[in-house]
Design a protein around this motif. Structure first.
Motif, PDB file in Angstrom:
ATOM      1  N   LEU A   9     -33.376  23.143  -5.026  1.00  0.00           N
ATOM      2  CA  LEU A   9     -34.760  23.077  -5.493  1.00  0.00           C
ATOM      3  C   LEU A   9     -34.904  21.760  -6.255  1.00  0.00           C
ATOM      4  O   LEU A   9     -34.333  21.581  -7.337  1.00  0.00           O
TER       5      LEU A   9
ATOM      6  N   GLU B  90     -42.948  21.621 -14.909  1.00  0.00           N
ATOM      7  CA  GLU B  90     -41.753  22.363 -14.511  1.00  0.00           C
ATOM      8  C   GLU B  90     -40.471  21.666 -14.969  1.00  0.00           C
ATOM      9  O   GLU B  90     -39.538  22.312 -15.449  1.00  0.00           O
TER      10      GLU B  90
ATOM     11  N   GLY C 229     -39.676  28.225  -9.221  1.00  0.00           N
ATOM     12  CA  GLY C 229     -39.332  28.383  -7.814  1.00  0.00           C
ATOM     13  C   GLY C 229     -38.035  29.076  -7.494  1.00  0.00           C
ATOM     14  O   GLY C 229     -37.712  29.278  -6.323  1.00  0.00           O
TER      15      GLY C 229
END
Length: 216
Positions: free
Chosen positions: A51, A61, A147
């Motif tokens: 990711l 994030e 995620g």
């Protein structure tokens, strides 16, 4: 008398000019935001490929993930928890300029609370002190939000050695927030400089008026 007054005027003007230059040089440093890491890579259970989060595309994030390890001290516990109590592992690599700089192992589902392990061997030839740390209580929800395929849970929002933080809301993506803060800071610095220039102008005008009166 005239020479003395002129010398005093030159000294005052020089001091005021030095103050303005000092403000002009210091202001940009105050208004400039601190540089942030270029991004992070996360690998682990449930992720078929890394990711990859980059600061230019996913600023919120990246900051949230790095916050999970930013509080770690220089030393941690040397004794590792039982492997059966750790749960799934997710390896976090912090990038700077596209180059890996730090790596950590995150265990968001560990028994007793999230854990962080910092390996002694870091990317490249870097070395540090290996150690185990209690992680932030919102680690699982933070990773899920960015995620990582983790089951949703409502984490405790306070407590823990890492200092629990609030869970990231789904609509927390707001990349313009930092820009607004930087512009606001720059606006305040500019207003301060304008005020100083006005004060200096009135001061010099007053000195000139005083000189004119004494030389008559």
């Amino acid at each position: 008398m005239v020479r003395r007054v002129r010398r005093l005027t030159a000294l005052v003007a020089g001091a005021l000019a030095t103050g303005v230059l000092s403000l002009g040089l210091a202001a940009p440093v105050t208004a400039t935001p601190k540089p942030r890491p270029a991004g992070v890579d996360i690998t682990g259970k449930g992720l078929t490929e890394p990711l990859r989060l980059r600061a230019d595309l996913h600023p919120t994030e990246v900051v949230a993930v790095i916050d999970q390890v930013s509080f770690l001290g220089s030393t941690g516990q040397t004794t590792s928890p039982r492997k059966a109590d750790l749960g799934p592992k997710y390896t976090l690599v912090v990038l700077s300029g596209g180059t890996p700089r730090q790596t950590y192992d995150l265990y968001p589902k560990a028994v007793g609370g999230p854990r962080v392990y910092r390996p002694a061997k870091q990317p490249g030839s870097r070395q540090t002190t290996a150690g185990w740390f209690l992680g932030r209580l919102n680690m699982s929800e933070t990773l899920r939000t960015v995620g990582v395929p983790l089951k949703r849970e409502f984490d405790t929002v306070s407590g823990g050695v890492g200092g629990g933080e609030r869970v990231i809301p789904e609509d927390a993506i707001n990349p313009a927030k930092d820009i607004d803060e930087a512009l606001g800071e720059l606006r305040r610095v500019l207003l301060l400089n304008v005020a100083v220039v006005v004060a200096i102008t009135f001061g010099l005008a007053g000195i000139a008026l005083l000189i004119r009166r004494r030389t008559r």
